[in-house]
Design a protein around this motif. Structure first.
Motif, PDB file in Angstrom:
ATOM      1  N   TYR A   8       1.065  -1.119   0.511  1.00 33.23           N
ATOM      2  CA  TYR A   8      -0.126  -0.088   0.183  1.00 33.23           C
ATOM      3  C   TYR A   8       0.761   1.139   0.208  1.00 33.23           C
ATOM      4  CZ  TYR A   8      -3.465   3.014   1.403  1.00 33.23           C
ATOM      5  OH  TYR A   8      -4.579   4.438   1.170  1.00 33.23           O
ATOM      6  N   VAL A   9       2.041   1.127   0.761  1.00 35.45           N
ATOM      7  CA  VAL A   9       2.728   2.254   0.683  1.00 35.45           C
ATOM      8  C   VAL A   9       3.719   2.212  -0.612  1.00 35.45           C
ATOM      9  CG1 VAL A   9       5.173   3.006   1.915  1.00 35.45           C
ATOM     10  CG2 VAL A   9       3.576   1.815   3.133  1.00 35.45           C
ATOM     11  N   LEU A  10       4.159   1.263  -0.693  1.00 42.54           N
ATOM     12  CA  LEU A  10       4.766   1.738  -2.437  1.00 42.54           C
ATOM     13  C   LEU A  10       3.433   1.989  -3.520  1.00 42.54           C
ATOM     14  CD1 LEU A  10       6.820   0.158  -4.440  1.00 42.54           C
ATOM     15  CD2 LEU A  10       5.098  -1.762  -4.755  1.00 42.54           C
ATOM     16  N   ARG A  11       2.895   1.800  -3.543  1.00 42.67           N
ATOM     17  CA  ARG A  11       1.569   1.942  -4.074  1.00 42.67           C
ATOM     18  C   ARG A  11       2.168   3.745  -4.000  1.00 42.67           C
ATOM     19  NH1 ARG A  11      -4.381   1.724  -3.132  1.00 42.67           N
ATOM     20  NH2 ARG A  11      -3.838   4.382  -3.348  1.00 42.67           N
ATOM     21  N   TRP A  12       1.186   4.137  -2.972  1.00 48.26           N
ATOM     22  CA  TRP A  12       1.114   5.627  -2.636  1.00 48.26           C
ATOM     23  C   TRP A  12       3.165   6.080  -3.508  1.00 48.26           C
ATOM     24  CZ3 TRP A  12       4.456   8.553   0.357  1.00 48.26           C
ATOM     25  CH2 TRP A  12       3.449  10.123   0.573  1.00 48.26           C
ATOM     26  N   LEU A  13       3.694   6.008  -2.941  1.00 48.70           N
ATOM     27  CA  LEU A  13       5.170   6.352  -2.809  1.00 48.70           C
ATOM     28  C   LEU A  13       4.951   6.395  -4.211  1.00 48.70           C
ATOM     29  CD1 LEU A  13       7.895   6.962  -2.486  1.00 48.70           C
ATOM     30  CD2 LEU A  13       8.397   4.586  -3.002  1.00 48.70           C
ATOM     31  N   ALA A  14       4.454   5.769  -5.676  1.00 47.00           N
ATOM     32  CA  ALA A  14       4.620   4.921  -7.009  1.00 47.00           C
ATOM     33  C   ALA A  14       3.911   6.599  -7.585  1.00 47.00           C
ATOM     34  CB  ALA A  14       4.621   4.342  -7.300  1.00 47.00           C
ATOM     35  N   GLN A  15       2.943   6.673  -6.583  1.00 49.52           N
ATOM     36  CA  GLN A  15       1.862   8.039  -7.124  1.00 49.52           C
ATOM     37  C   GLN A  15       2.245   9.258  -7.307  1.00 49.52           C
ATOM     38  OE1 GLN A  15      -1.696   5.238  -6.038  1.00 49.52           O
ATOM     39  NE2 GLN A  15      -2.354   6.942  -7.269  1.00 49.52           N
ATOM     40  N   LYS A  16       2.825   9.454  -5.610  1.00 43.70           N
ATOM     41  CA  LYS A  16       3.116  10.706  -6.041  1.00 43.70           C
ATOM     42  C   LYS A  16       4.529  10.909  -5.888  1.00 43.70           C
ATOM     43  CE  LYS A  16       0.711  11.983  -2.821  1.00 43.70           C
ATOM     44  NZ  LYS A  16      -0.317  12.573  -3.649  1.00 43.70           N
ATOM     45  N   ALA A  17       5.615   9.431  -6.564  1.00 44.29           N
ATOM     46  CA  ALA A  17       7.113  10.236  -7.509  1.00 44.29           C
ATOM     47  C   ALA A  17       5.871  10.324  -8.502  1.00 44.29           C
ATOM     48  CB  ALA A  17       7.200   8.712  -7.866  1.00 44.29           C
ATOM     49  N   ARG A  18       4.675   9.856  -9.407  1.00 43.09           N
ATOM     50  CA  ARG A  18       4.349  10.026 -10.541  1.00 43.09           C
ATOM     51  C   ARG A  18       4.204  12.032 -10.939  1.00 43.09           C
ATOM     52  NH1 ARG A  18       3.582   8.583 -15.514  1.00 43.09           N
ATOM     53  NH2 ARG A  18       2.125   9.683 -16.903  1.00 43.09           N
ATOM     54  N   GLU A  19       2.934  12.288  -8.805  1.00 48.19           N
ATOM     55  CA  GLU A  19       2.468  13.157  -9.357  1.00 48.19           C
ATOM     56  C   GLU A  19       3.172  15.007  -9.653  1.00 48.19           C
ATOM     57  OE1 GLU A  19       0.239  15.157  -5.309  1.00 48.19           O
ATOM     58  OE2 GLU A  19      -0.568  12.916  -6.114  1.00 48.19           O
ATOM     59  N   ARG A  20       4.784  14.090  -8.899  1.00 45.31           N
ATOM     60  CA  ARG A  20       5.209  15.050  -8.570  1.00 45.31           C
ATOM     61  C   ARG A  20       7.050  15.210  -9.945  1.00 45.31           C
ATOM     62  NH1 ARG A  20       5.543  14.484  -2.173  1.00 45.31           N
ATOM     63  NH2 ARG A  20       4.099  16.143  -1.654  1.00 45.31           N
ATOM     64  N   ARG A  21       6.165  13.788 -10.988  1.00 47.78           N
ATOM     65  CA  ARG A  21       7.216  14.182 -11.882  1.00 47.78           C
ATOM     66  C   ARG A  21       8.419  13.911 -11.426  1.00 47.78           C
ATOM     67  NH1 ARG A  21       3.969  16.030 -16.068  1.00 47.78           N
ATOM     68  NH2 ARG A  21       2.332  17.884 -15.641  1.00 47.78           N
ATOM     69  N   LEU A  22       9.074  12.604 -10.451  1.00 47.60           N
ATOM     70  CA  LEU A  22      10.013  12.310 -10.166  1.00 47.60           C
ATOM     71  C   LEU A  22      10.866  11.682 -11.715  1.00 47.60           C
ATOM     72  CD1 LEU A  22      10.146  12.079  -6.390  1.00 47.60           C
ATOM     73  CD2 LEU A  22      11.392  14.053  -7.345  1.00 47.60           C
ATOM     74  N   TRP A  23      10.178  10.995 -12.081  1.00 48.28           N
ATOM     75  CA  TRP A  23      10.533  10.098 -13.160  1.00 48.28           C
ATOM     76  C   TRP A  23      11.423  10.521 -13.899  1.00 48.28           C
ATOM     77  CZ3 TRP A  23       9.458   6.413 -10.890  1.00 48.28           C
ATOM     78  CH2 TRP A  23       7.641   5.917 -10.041  1.00 48.28           C
ATOM     79  N   GLN A  24      10.900  11.534 -14.914  1.00 46.78           N
ATOM     80  CA  GLN A  24      11.207  12.508 -15.579  1.00 46.78           C
ATOM     81  C   GLN A  24      13.370  12.619 -15.161  1.00 46.78           C
ATOM     82  OE1 GLN A  24       8.737  14.145 -14.609  1.00 46.78           O
ATOM     83  NE2 GLN A  24       8.135  13.482 -16.895  1.00 46.78           N
ATOM     84  N   ARG A  25      13.783  12.780 -13.360  1.00 46.58           N
ATOM     85  CA  ARG A  25      14.759  12.897 -12.814  1.00 46.58           C
ATOM     86  C   ARG A  25      15.230  11.371 -12.947  1.00 46.58           C
ATOM     87  NH1 ARG A  25      13.417  16.881  -8.027  1.00 46.58           N
ATOM     88  NH2 ARG A  25      11.361  16.696  -8.562  1.00 46.58           N
ATOM     89  N   LEU A  26      14.961  10.435 -12.437  1.00 44.69           N
ATOM     90  CA  LEU A  26      15.611   9.252 -12.176  1.00 44.69           C
ATOM     91  C   LEU A  26      15.692   8.042 -13.607  1.00 44.69           C
ATOM     92  CD1 LEU A  26      12.528   7.692  -9.765  1.00 44.69           C
ATOM     93  CD2 LEU A  26      15.310   8.388  -9.033  1.00 44.69           C
ATOM     94  N   LEU A  27      14.916   8.626 -14.821  1.00 44.07           N
ATOM     95  CA  LEU A  27      15.426   8.146 -15.567  1.00 44.07           C
ATOM     96  C   LEU A  27      17.091   9.035 -16.319  1.00 44.07           C
ATOM     97  CD1 LEU A  27      11.425   7.901 -17.565  1.00 44.07           C
ATOM     98  CD2 LEU A  27      13.273   6.868 -16.575  1.00 44.07           C
ATOM     99  N   ARG A  28      16.833   9.775 -15.880  1.00 42.58           N
ATOM    100  CA  ARG A  28      18.688  10.451 -16.576  1.00 42.58           C
ATOM    101  C   ARG A  28      19.284  10.146 -15.459  1.00 42.58           C
ATOM    102  NH1 ARG A  28      15.278  15.741 -17.201  1.00 42.58           N
ATOM    103  NH2 ARG A  28      15.125  16.056 -15.284  1.00 42.58           N
ATOM    104  N   ARG A  29      19.188   9.778 -14.202  1.00 37.17           N
ATOM    105  CA  ARG A  29      20.595   9.466 -13.153  1.00 37.17           C
ATOM    106  C   ARG A  29      21.408   8.625 -13.859  1.00 37.17           C
ATOM    107  NH1 ARG A  29      18.077  11.047  -7.483  1.00 37.17           N
ATOM    108  NH2 ARG A  29      18.490  12.797  -7.526  1.00 37.17           N
TER     109      ARG A  29
END
Length: 153
Positions: A8-29
């Motif tokens: 449940y925490v994993l789901r919440w974390l994944a959705q918050k990361a998407r909401e805050r656009r953290l994916w773009q930063r993670l993909l470039r790292r």
């Protein structure tokens, strides 16, 4: 690896990361601060339909697509370890008025097309021989070998 309500925490974390656009930063790292290789959802106490096409097709609000958000956490696969013998999941079904993913796994016939080949059901009924609620089958040595042999070798 997340166990039971940790999913449940994993789901919440994944959705918050998407909401805050953290994916773009993670993909470039490059280096240690990047996405995980694989995600293991063990006895997940989240809704059984989390990976369904119906639950992951909200184009207006992409952060509301829980299965897709979880899949983006890793570069490899998402393994859903489930067991129909898991009595803790039965209690969850009764308490929360929903079917838990950890009891039956996801419904392959309703899986979102973008998640095919990315999300894998791993039935742990044969390894769920530890007494009690049978809610700790991830510790049975055969489970790790099964996942590796069928999916990662």
């Amino acid at each position: 690896m997340c166990h039971s309500m940790g999913n449940y925490v994993l789901r919440w974390l994944a959705q918050k990361a998407r909401e805050r656009r953290l994916w773009q930063r993670l993909l470039r790292r490059k280096g240690p601060h990047r996405r995980m290789k694989h995600v293991f959802m063990v006895a997940p106490d989240v809704r059984y339909d989390i990976f369904d096409e119906e639950k992951n097709s909200d184009m207006a609000n992409p952060e509301e697509n829980p299965g897709k958000c979880i899949a983006k956490l890793c570069t490899g696969k998402v393994f859903v370890l489930h067991s129909s013998k898991d009595t803790a999941m039965v209690a969850s079904n009764v308490q929360n008025w929903k079917n838990a993913l950890g009891r039956r796994g996801f419904r392959e016939s309703k899986l979102h097309p973008d998640l095919k080949g990315k999300v894998v059901n791993v039935n742990c009924d044969d390894y769920n021989t530890i007494g009690g609620t049978a809610h700790g089958y991830q510790w049975t040595p055969g489970v790790v070998q099964q996942v590796y042999a069928k999916n990662l070798a």
